[in-house]
Design a protein around this motif. Sequence first.
Motif, short mmCIF file in Angstrom:
data_model
loop_
_atom_site.label_atom_id
_atom_site.label_comp_id
_atom_site.label_asym_id
_atom_site.label_seq_id
_atom_site.Cartn_x
_atom_site.Cartn_y
_atom_site.Cartn_z
N ASP A 129 0.85 -0.88 0.09
CA ASP A 129 -0.37 -0.07 -0.18
C ASP A 129 1.07 1.60 0.13
O ASP A 129 0.18 2.18 0.24
CB ASP A 129 -0.96 -0.39 1.12
CG ASP A 129 -0.40 0.47 2.83
OD1 ASP A 129 1.23 -0.25 2.84
OD2 ASP A 129 -0.82 0.63 3.69
N GLU A 130 2.25 1.26 -0.42
CA GLU A 130 3.44 2.10 -0.36
C GLU A 130 3.79 2.57 -1.77
O GLU A 130 4.29 3.36 -1.35
CB GLU A 130 4.26 1.85 0.57
CG GLU A 130 4.33 1.84 2.29
CD GLU A 130 5.53 1.42 3.12
OE1 GLU A 130 5.42 1.96 3.96
OE2 GLU A 130 6.11 0.81 2.55
N VAL A 131 3.08 2.13 -2.14
CA VAL A 131 3.17 2.56 -4.26
C VAL A 131 2.11 3.45 -4.31
O VAL A 131 0.67 4.08 -4.29
CB VAL A 131 3.48 1.46 -5.43
CG1 VAL A 131 4.09 0.96 -4.49
CG2 VAL A 131 2.63 0.50 -5.33
N PRO A 132 2.31 4.88 -6.16
CA PRO A 132 3.27 4.78 -5.50
C PRO A 132 4.08 5.78 -4.99
O PRO A 132 3.59 6.07 -4.02
CB PRO A 132 3.18 5.80 -7.09
CG PRO A 132 1.33 6.30 -6.86
CD PRO A 132 1.13 4.93 -6.18
N ILE A 133 5.89 5.16 -5.48
CA ILE A 133 6.80 5.69 -4.13
C ILE A 133 6.89 7.33 -4.00
O ILE A 133 6.99 7.98 -4.75
CB ILE A 133 8.35 4.99 -4.14
CG1 ILE A 133 7.56 3.36 -4.36
CG2 ILE A 133 9.00 5.78 -3.55
CD1 ILE A 133 9.07 2.90 -4.83
N LYS A 134 6.67 7.95 -2.89
CA LYS A 134 7.06 9.20 -3.10
C LYS A 134 8.14 9.31 -1.96
O LYS A 134 8.73 9.01 -1.59
CB LYS A 134 6.14 10.08 -2.61
CG LYS A 134 4.54 10.34 -3.10
CD LYS A 134 3.67 11.26 -2.71
CE LYS A 134 2.46 11.78 -3.33
NZ LYS A 134 3.00 12.30 -4.15
N GLU A 135 9.15 10.71 -2.73
CA GLU A 135 10.31 11.57 -1.55
C GLU A 135 9.87 10.64 -0.72
O GLU A 135 10.42 11.02 0.00
CB GLU A 135 9.98 12.46 -2.31
CG GLU A 135 10.67 12.49 -3.92
CD GLU A 135 9.48 13.00 -4.21
OE1 GLU A 135 8.70 13.12 -4.40
OE2 GLU A 135 9.84 12.97 -5.66
N THR A 136 8.67 10.74 0.05
CA THR A 136 8.08 11.23 1.60
C THR A 136 8.39 9.53 2.49
O THR A 136 8.47 9.56 2.97
CB THR A 136 6.65 11.70 1.72
OG1 THR A 136 6.10 11.61 0.92
CG2 THR A 136 7.22 13.33 1.95
N ASN A 137 8.51 8.30 0.81
CA ASN A 137 8.32 7.27 1.69
C ASN A 137 9.43 6.72 2.51
O ASN A 137 9.97 7.95 2.42
CB ASN A 137 8.58 6.65 -0.02
CG ASN A 137 6.85 5.94 0.09
OD1 ASN A 137 6.29 6.86 0.00
ND2 ASN A 137 6.77 4.73 -0.65
#
Length: 315
Positions: A129-137
Amino acid sequence: MKALITGISGFVGSHLAEYLLGKQVEVTGTIRNRSRMDHIRHLKDIQLVECELRDPFSVESLLAKVKPDLIFHLAAQSFVPTSWNSPVDTIHNNVAGQVNIFEAVRKHDLDCKIQIACSSEEYGHVEPDEVPIKETNPLRPLSPYAVSKVAQEYLGYQYHKSYGLKVIPTRTFNHTGPRRGENFVTSNFAKQIAEIEKGIKPPVLMVGNLEAKRDFTDVRDVVRAYWLALEKGTPGETYNIASGKCCTIREMLNLLLSFSNKEITVQQDPERLRPSDVEILLGDYSKFHQATGWKPEIPFEQTMEDLLNYWRERV
Ligand SMILES: Nc1nc2c(ncn2[C@@H]2O[C@H](COP(=O)(O)OP(=O)(O)O[C@H]3O[C@H](CO)[C@@H](O)[C@H](O)[C@@H]3O)[C@@H](O)[C@H]2O)c(=O)[nH]1
């Protein structure tokens, strides 16, 4: 305008040099005495300087002489499996080399912008549930290579905050195209297909983990992004560079196979499996798009066909 490219003889370095020459930028690049020159032999208008980035004296004299306006720091040990075999060398090469650049910039008070080639590998383990990956991941690196890139990025942040260096880290997702080193998956499979077509190799293609998902961008789009990162990006900010789409390595292989009319069997080689593999990388590049207007332009099918044709001309 003067640009310095570390690692100019490599895959990305050679494409970036071509791109910058097209923009009338004066290009100097670092090489080592063991660098292969085949990717840059055709570039007549570049200056080459022998420099060992791990050696502070070598880096200092380079920067004192060149005094660039822009630095594109691409040189690195960039192959993930090598980082398990030689973790200390990977960390030393990637981290110490960059510290030497920063220290030399500081010492000579150079007012230049510095792009550092960081990586989506820094994200490492990503939950579904963490995609699409943002710079804040979160960053959960899964290889010594990935850790070296996290360290490079944090050093960029620290030198920006402590000394005001204009550092812009780019977290680039997988990229490929003509000249990609033959160890990397896209090139490795394309080269095997070209060899099978020529009858140099039996029609069995060796593979590792085909279930991993990767987000591929064409190298020619990536070097344009690096230019824009320094032209329009904000120092101290990190940017994802990605296509915003991903596919399994199996799907990428099937695409390559669709360009060939040979009957090819696929076989897994346990030696190609990794102690831990990043399962999914799918990037969100909207922050970079907002800052620079960049978006990828070359379709993946085109990239892969160009790559296969590159190998067909070489094997
Ligand atoms: N190399 C390789 N990889 C294979 C193979 N079979 C399957 N794979 C899988 O293909 C994926 C991609 O492998 P690589 O091309 O070696 O690239 P990477 O490990 O994803 O790292 C690349 O991308 C990073 C950005 O995400 C870069 O930072 C790094 O330098 C490199 O270019 C991995 O999941 C790997 O396990 C094979 O035969 N060879």
